[in-house]
Design a protein around this motif. Structure first.
Motif, PDB file in Angstrom:
ATOM      1  N   MET A 284      48.198 -41.906  43.594  1.00 21.45           N
ATOM      2  CA  MET A 284      48.928 -40.812  44.174  1.00 21.45           C
ATOM      3  C   MET A 284      49.030 -39.640  43.197  1.00 21.45           C
ATOM      4  SD  MET A 284      50.227 -40.164  47.000  1.00 21.45           S
ATOM      5  CE  MET A 284      51.533 -39.615  47.988  1.00 21.45           C
ATOM      6  N   VAL A 285      49.079 -39.935  41.906  1.00 23.13           N
ATOM      7  CA  VAL A 285      49.164 -38.877  40.906  1.00 23.13           C
ATOM      8  C   VAL A 285      47.909 -38.021  40.934  1.00 23.13           C
ATOM      9  CG1 VAL A 285      49.310 -38.424  38.442  1.00 23.13           C
ATOM     10  CG2 VAL A 285      50.736 -40.201  39.468  1.00 23.13           C
ATOM     11  N   HIS A 286      46.758 -38.616  41.174  1.00 18.95           N
ATOM     12  CA  HIS A 286      45.509 -37.861  41.194  1.00 18.95           C
ATOM     13  C   HIS A 286      45.494 -36.852  42.341  1.00 18.95           C
ATOM     14  CE1 HIS A 286      43.822 -40.280  38.050  1.00 18.95           C
ATOM     15  NE2 HIS A 286      44.115 -41.378  38.724  1.00 18.95           N
ATOM     16  N   LEU A 287      46.122 -37.194  43.458  1.00 17.39           N
ATOM     17  CA  LEU A 287      46.178 -36.282  44.586  1.00 17.39           C
ATOM     18  C   LEU A 287      46.979 -35.032  44.233  1.00 17.39           C
ATOM     19  CD1 LEU A 287      45.523 -35.752  47.566  1.00 17.39           C
ATOM     20  CD2 LEU A 287      47.642 -36.910  48.136  1.00 17.39           C
ATOM     21  N   PHE A 288      48.099 -35.203  43.534  1.00 14.97           N
ATOM     22  CA  PHE A 288      48.908 -34.056  43.131  1.00 14.97           C
ATOM     23  C   PHE A 288      48.177 -33.206  42.099  1.00 14.97           C
ATOM     24  CE2 PHE A 288      52.486 -36.935  44.434  1.00 14.97           C
ATOM     25  CZ  PHE A 288      52.785 -36.225  45.583  1.00 14.97           C
ATOM     26  N   GLN A 289      47.454 -33.825  41.190  1.00 13.33           N
ATOM     27  CA  GLN A 289      46.691 -33.068  40.212  1.00 13.33           C
ATOM     28  C   GLN A 289      45.599 -32.254  40.908  1.00 13.33           C
ATOM     29  OE1 GLN A 289      45.382 -36.168  37.617  1.00 13.33           O
ATOM     30  NE2 GLN A 289      47.267 -36.153  36.412  1.00 13.33           N
ATOM     31  N   TRP A 290      44.958 -32.825  41.897  1.00 19.81           N
ATOM     32  CA  TRP A 290      43.907 -32.141  42.631  1.00 19.81           C
ATOM     33  C   TRP A 290      44.478 -30.952  43.400  1.00 19.81           C
ATOM     34  CZ3 TRP A 290      38.995 -31.458  42.581  1.00 19.81           C
ATOM     35  CH2 TRP A 290      38.326 -30.975  43.697  1.00 19.81           C
ATOM     36  N   SER A 291      45.671 -31.104  43.990  1.00 21.05           N
ATOM     37  CA  SER A 291      46.256 -30.018  44.767  1.00 21.05           C
ATOM     38  C   SER A 291      46.680 -28.845  43.886  1.00 21.05           C
ATOM     39  CB  SER A 291      47.453 -30.523  45.576  1.00 21.05           C
ATOM     40  OG  SER A 291      48.490 -30.932  44.725  1.00 21.05           O
ATOM     41  N   VAL A 292      46.893 -29.081  42.605  1.00 16.72           N
ATOM     42  CA  VAL A 292      47.209 -28.003  41.667  1.00 16.72           C
ATOM     43  C   VAL A 292      45.930 -27.396  41.104  1.00 16.72           C
ATOM     44  CG1 VAL A 292      48.265 -27.507  39.442  1.00 16.72           C
ATOM     45  CG2 VAL A 292      49.454 -28.955  41.080  1.00 16.72           C
ATOM     46  N   LEU A 293      44.952 -28.201  40.839  1.00 21.13           N
ATOM     47  CA  LEU A 293      43.720 -27.746  40.214  1.00 21.13           C
ATOM     48  C   LEU A 293      42.818 -26.970  41.178  1.00 21.13           C
ATOM     49  CD1 LEU A 293      42.111 -27.818  37.597  1.00 21.13           C
ATOM     50  CD2 LEU A 293      41.057 -29.929  38.395  1.00 21.13           C
ATOM     51  N   LEU A 294      42.773 -27.355  42.431  1.00 25.01           N
ATOM     52  CA  LEU A 294      41.875 -26.720  43.397  1.00 25.01           C
ATOM     53  C   LEU A 294      42.122 -25.219  43.555  1.00 25.01           C
ATOM     54  CD1 LEU A 294      39.584 -27.106  45.466  1.00 25.01           C
ATOM     55  CD2 LEU A 294      41.365 -27.506  47.171  1.00 25.01           C
ATOM     56  N   PRO A 295      43.358 -24.749  43.782  1.00 19.40           N
ATOM     57  CA  PRO A 295      43.545 -23.296  43.895  1.00 19.40           C
ATOM     58  C   PRO A 295      43.185 -22.526  42.626  1.00 19.40           C
ATOM     59  CG  PRO A 295      45.454 -24.445  44.743  1.00 19.40           C
ATOM     60  CD  PRO A 295      44.592 -25.465  44.089  1.00 19.40           C
ATOM     61  N   VAL A 296      43.400 -23.131  41.473  1.00 18.11           N
ATOM     62  CA  VAL A 296      43.051 -22.464  40.212  1.00 18.11           C
ATOM     63  C   VAL A 296      41.542 -22.280  40.112  1.00 18.11           C
ATOM     64  CG1 VAL A 296      43.094 -22.669  37.697  1.00 18.11           C
ATOM     65  CG2 VAL A 296      45.114 -23.290  39.031  1.00 18.11           C
ATOM     66  N   VAL A 297      40.796 -23.327  40.420  1.00 12.32           N
ATOM     67  CA  VAL A 297      39.331 -23.262  40.358  1.00 12.32           C
ATOM     68  C   VAL A 297      38.796 -22.278  41.401  1.00 12.32           C
ATOM     69  CG1 VAL A 297      37.215 -24.596  40.709  1.00 12.32           C
ATOM     70  CG2 VAL A 297      39.078 -25.559  39.366  1.00 12.32           C
ATOM     71  N   LEU A 298      39.344 -22.318  42.617  1.00  9.71           N
ATOM     72  CA  LEU A 298      38.885 -21.399  43.658  1.00  9.71           C
ATOM     73  C   LEU A 298      39.204 -19.945  43.313  1.00  9.71           C
ATOM     74  CD1 LEU A 298      39.760 -23.376  46.906  1.00  9.71           C
ATOM     75  CD2 LEU A 298      37.526 -23.099  45.821  1.00  9.71           C
ATOM     76  N   THR A 299      40.332 -19.708  42.663  1.00  8.27           N
ATOM     77  CA  THR A 299      40.661 -18.352  42.230  1.00  8.27           C
ATOM     78  C   THR A 299      39.694 -17.868  41.172  1.00  8.27           C
ATOM     79  OG1 THR A 299      42.981 -18.748  42.725  1.00  8.27           O
ATOM     80  CG2 THR A 299      42.485 -16.901  41.276  1.00  8.27           C
TER      81      THR A 299
END
Length: 102
Positions: free
Chosen positions: A1-16
């Motif tokens: 479950m921790v990996h899902l939260f990390q992904w939800s934070v990392l994805l917008p940063v990478v897309l930006t």
């Protein structure tokens, strides 16, 4: 479950980061156009440019031109941004229903 939260934070940063780069190749331009953050940033910049006038607008016209933003594309940007929201919620609902998570 921790990996899902990390992904939800990392994805917008990478897309930006992808959306804010100067795109010289056709592949990067297509990839940047698929990022929802590009459309959110463009709508934000256009909304601010329309609100102000005079010297502020003159100094930012170069930035608008450099990024390829058009003052008349605000509704398009908001529409695409909302479409991304609806599609992502539909995918989340499908995954939730498929894997029976509450």
């Amino acid at each position: 479950m921790v990996h899902l939260f990390q992904w939800s934070v990392l994805l917008p940063v990478v897309l930006t980061l992808i959306a804010a780069q100067e795109t010289k190749s056709a592949t990067m331009k297509i990839l940047a156009d698929l990022c929802y953050t590009k459309w959110a940033l463009e709508a934000f910049v256009i909304a601010n440019a329309v609100r102000y006038f005079g010297v502020w607008l003159i100094t930012h016209c170069g930035s608008l031109l450099q990024n390829g933003y058009d003052l008349h594309d605000w509704r398009l940007c908001i529409g695409i941004f909302l479409l991304y929201g609806l599609v992502s919620r539909a995918i989340a609902f499908f995954c939730m229903a498929t894997f029976k998570k509450k």
